[in-house]
Enzyme design. Structure first.
Site, PDB file in Angstrom:
ATOM      1  N   GLU A  28      12.043  -9.962   1.496  1.00 33.29           N
ATOM      2  CA  GLU A  28      11.401  -8.611   2.154  1.00 33.29           C
ATOM      3  C   GLU A  28      12.239  -7.517   1.663  1.00 33.29           C
ATOM      4  O   GLU A  28      13.553  -7.566   2.141  1.00 33.29           O
ATOM      5  CB  GLU A  28      11.141  -8.850   3.336  1.00 33.29           C
ATOM      6  CG  GLU A  28      10.489  -7.584   4.039  1.00 33.29           C
ATOM      7  CD  GLU A  28       9.990  -7.768   5.445  1.00 33.29           C
ATOM      8  OE1 GLU A  28       9.487  -8.789   6.010  1.00 33.29           O
ATOM      9  OE2 GLU A  28      10.215  -6.816   6.301  1.00 33.29           O
TER      10      GLU A  28
ATOM     11  N   HIS B 113      12.516  -2.922   1.554  1.00 36.39           N
ATOM     12  CA  HIS B 113      12.166  -1.733   2.287  1.00 36.39           C
ATOM     13  C   HIS B 113      13.082  -0.514   1.593  1.00 36.39           C
ATOM     14  O   HIS B 113      14.195  -0.755   1.461  1.00 36.39           O
ATOM     15  CB  HIS B 113      11.914  -1.572   3.443  1.00 36.39           C
ATOM     16  CG  HIS B 113      11.099  -2.422   4.219  1.00 36.39           C
ATOM     17  ND1 HIS B 113       9.622  -2.375   4.342  1.00 36.39           N
ATOM     18  CD2 HIS B 113      11.416  -3.727   4.756  1.00 36.39           C
ATOM     19  CE1 HIS B 113       9.169  -3.407   4.768  1.00 36.39           C
ATOM     20  NE2 HIS B 113      10.270  -4.370   5.250  1.00 36.39           N
TER      21      HIS B 113
ATOM     22  N   ASN C  23       7.493  -6.047  -0.938  1.00 36.76           N
ATOM     23  CA  ASN C  23       7.557  -4.773   0.174  1.00 36.76           C
ATOM     24  C   ASN C  23       6.201  -4.752   0.534  1.00 36.76           C
ATOM     25  O   ASN C  23       5.169  -4.041  -0.039  1.00 36.76           O
ATOM     26  CB  ASN C  23       7.997  -3.383  -0.740  1.00 36.76           C
ATOM     27  CG  ASN C  23       8.222  -2.258   0.159  1.00 36.76           C
ATOM     28  OD1 ASN C  23       7.539  -2.569   1.430  1.00 36.76           O
ATOM     29  ND2 ASN C  23       8.527  -1.202  -0.252  1.00 36.76           N
TER      30      ASN C  23
ATOM     31  N   PRO D 229       0.885  -1.159   0.070  1.00 38.68           N
ATOM     32  CA  PRO D 229       0.157   0.076   0.108  1.00 38.68           C
ATOM     33  C   PRO D 229       0.953   1.442  -0.188  1.00 38.68           C
ATOM     34  O   PRO D 229       1.907   1.193   0.471  1.00 38.68           O
ATOM     35  CB  PRO D 229      -0.886  -0.083   1.304  1.00 38.68           C
ATOM     36  CG  PRO D 229      -0.223  -1.024   2.080  1.00 38.68           C
ATOM     37  CD  PRO D 229       0.508  -2.207   1.094  1.00 38.68           C
ATOM     38  N   ASN D 230       0.204   2.210  -0.861  1.00 37.07           N
ATOM     39  CA  ASN D 230       0.654   3.637  -0.959  1.00 37.07           C
ATOM     40  C   ASN D 230       2.068   3.692  -1.491  1.00 37.07           C
ATOM     41  O   ASN D 230       2.534   4.847  -2.051  1.00 37.07           O
ATOM     42  CB  ASN D 230       1.160   4.340   0.669  1.00 37.07           C
ATOM     43  CG  ASN D 230      -0.185   4.375   1.472  1.00 37.07           C
ATOM     44  OD1 ASN D 230      -1.077   4.873   0.841  1.00 37.07           O
ATOM     45  ND2 ASN D 230      -0.083   4.010   2.651  1.00 37.07           N
TER      46      ASN D 230
ATOM     47  N   ARG E 178       5.746  10.601  -2.103  1.00 39.98           N
ATOM     48  CA  ARG E 178       5.842  10.474  -0.752  1.00 39.98           C
ATOM     49  C   ARG E 178       7.273  10.856  -0.277  1.00 39.98           C
ATOM     50  O   ARG E 178       8.202  11.583  -1.214  1.00 39.98           O
ATOM     51  CB  ARG E 178       6.067   8.772  -0.302  1.00 39.98           C
ATOM     52  CG  ARG E 178       4.471   8.380  -0.842  1.00 39.98           C
ATOM     53  CD  ARG E 178       4.668   6.701  -0.423  1.00 39.98           C
ATOM     54  NE  ARG E 178       4.641   6.502   1.187  1.00 39.98           N
ATOM     55  CZ  ARG E 178       4.459   5.395   1.720  1.00 39.98           C
ATOM     56  NH1 ARG E 178       4.508   4.269   0.985  1.00 39.98           N
ATOM     57  NH2 ARG E 178       4.340   5.425   2.856  1.00 39.98           N
TER      58      ARG E 178
ATOM     59  N   ARG F 226      13.706   4.544  11.905  1.00 40.61           N
ATOM     60  CA  ARG F 226      12.558   5.492  11.914  1.00 40.61           C
ATOM     61  C   ARG F 226      11.688   5.167  13.041  1.00 40.61           C
ATOM     62  O   ARG F 226      12.169   5.028  14.120  1.00 40.61           O
ATOM     63  CB  ARG F 226      11.914   5.033  10.742  1.00 40.61           C
ATOM     64  CG  ARG F 226      12.707   5.295   9.456  1.00 40.61           C
ATOM     65  CD  ARG F 226      11.720   5.127   8.129  1.00 40.61           C
ATOM     66  NE  ARG F 226      10.616   5.836   8.065  1.00 40.61           N
ATOM     67  CZ  ARG F 226       9.540   5.985   7.176  1.00 40.61           C
ATOM     68  NH1 ARG F 226       9.720   4.857   6.300  1.00 40.61           N
ATOM     69  NH2 ARG F 226       8.910   6.833   6.957  1.00 40.61           N
TER      70      ARG F 226
ATOM     71  N   ALA G  33       3.430  -0.785   5.045  1.00 38.19           N
ATOM     72  CA  ALA G  33       3.004  -0.793   6.402  1.00 38.19           C
ATOM     73  C   ALA G  33       2.434  -2.043   6.776  1.00 38.19           C
ATOM     74  O   ALA G  33       2.641  -2.327   8.041  1.00 38.19           O
ATOM     75  CB  ALA G  33       1.911   0.213   6.488  1.00 38.19           C
TER      76      ALA G  33
ATOM     77  N   TYR H  56      12.120   7.631   0.786  1.00 39.77           N
ATOM     78  CA  TYR H  56      11.682   6.757  -0.096  1.00 39.77           C
ATOM     79  C   TYR H  56      12.456   6.878  -1.505  1.00 39.77           C
ATOM     80  O   TYR H  56      12.308   6.232  -2.494  1.00 39.77           O
ATOM     81  CB  TYR H  56      10.365   6.877  -0.361  1.00 39.77           C
ATOM     82  CG  TYR H  56       9.515   6.255   0.886  1.00 39.77           C
ATOM     83  CD1 TYR H  56       9.835   5.100   1.551  1.00 39.77           C
ATOM     84  CD2 TYR H  56       8.534   7.165   1.339  1.00 39.77           C
ATOM     85  CE1 TYR H  56       8.911   4.872   2.686  1.00 39.77           C
ATOM     86  CE2 TYR H  56       7.920   6.991   2.489  1.00 39.77           C
ATOM     87  CZ  TYR H  56       8.152   5.554   3.211  1.00 39.77           C
ATOM     88  OH  TYR H  56       7.451   5.543   4.284  1.00 39.77           O
TER      89      TYR H  56
END
Ligand code: DQA
Length: 152
Positions: A103, A105, A79, A15-16, A23, A112, A82, A28
């Site tokens: 996985e 990111h 990825n 998502p996003n 963003r 963070r 969230a 990112y």
């Protein structure tokens, strides 16, 4: 590996990530999702790998796609965005994939907010790569290429 000897890799953006480029660029990077995918396709083609790329904002679609491709791909790059931090449902779907799952990111989730330091999916993945912006994905491709070659 499949009969044609082309490594088939499923790539799922959570998502996003459709709004990459809009963003937070510090976290990112500046690439849009389109540009990121073009880079990934180029990188994959150079290594004789074929990508099926999807982006979903819903958990259900991510899970359905993992189910649908579980016996049709050699490996997965995901990825979960969230969902990484709380989706046991995606974790269980990853666990059902017979091949290796990486996985990734873009941002450094370890530096963070505290909630981002938790990944409920990483233990069912062969590797977690983060904090390298788009290079997290290209590194995942290179890793899977070498890993699948060794197993062939
Ligand atoms: C992300 C990190 C997650 O914490 C966040 O929710 C995202 C993107 C990353 O690629 O850095 O949407 O997975």
């Amino acid at each position: 590996m499949n009969t044609e000897n082309i490594m088939k890799i499923l790539v799922i953006h959570g998502p996003n990530l459709n709004l990459l480029g809009h963003r937070d660029k510090k976290e990112y990077g500046t690439l849009t999702l389109d540009k990121l995918n073009k880079r990934l396709r180029k990188c994959a083609a150079e290594r004789g790998m074929e990508l099926r790329i999807f982006q979903f904002n819903s958990e259900e679609k991510i899970i359905r796609t993992l189910h649908r491709h579980r016996n049709r791909c050699d490996a997965v790059i995901i990825n979960p965005a969230a969902y990484t931090h709380y989706s046991y449902a995606i974790r269980d779907a990853i666990e059902l994939i017979p091949g290796p799952v990486v996985e990734v990111h873009l941002s450094n989730i370890d530096e963070r907010e505290p909630f981002r330091r938790i990944s409920v999916t990483k233990d069912v993945c062969i590797r977690q790569i983060y904090g390298k912006k788009e290079k997290s994905y290209t590194e995942a491709l290179a890793f899977l290429h070498d890993h699948l070659k060794k197993k062939a």
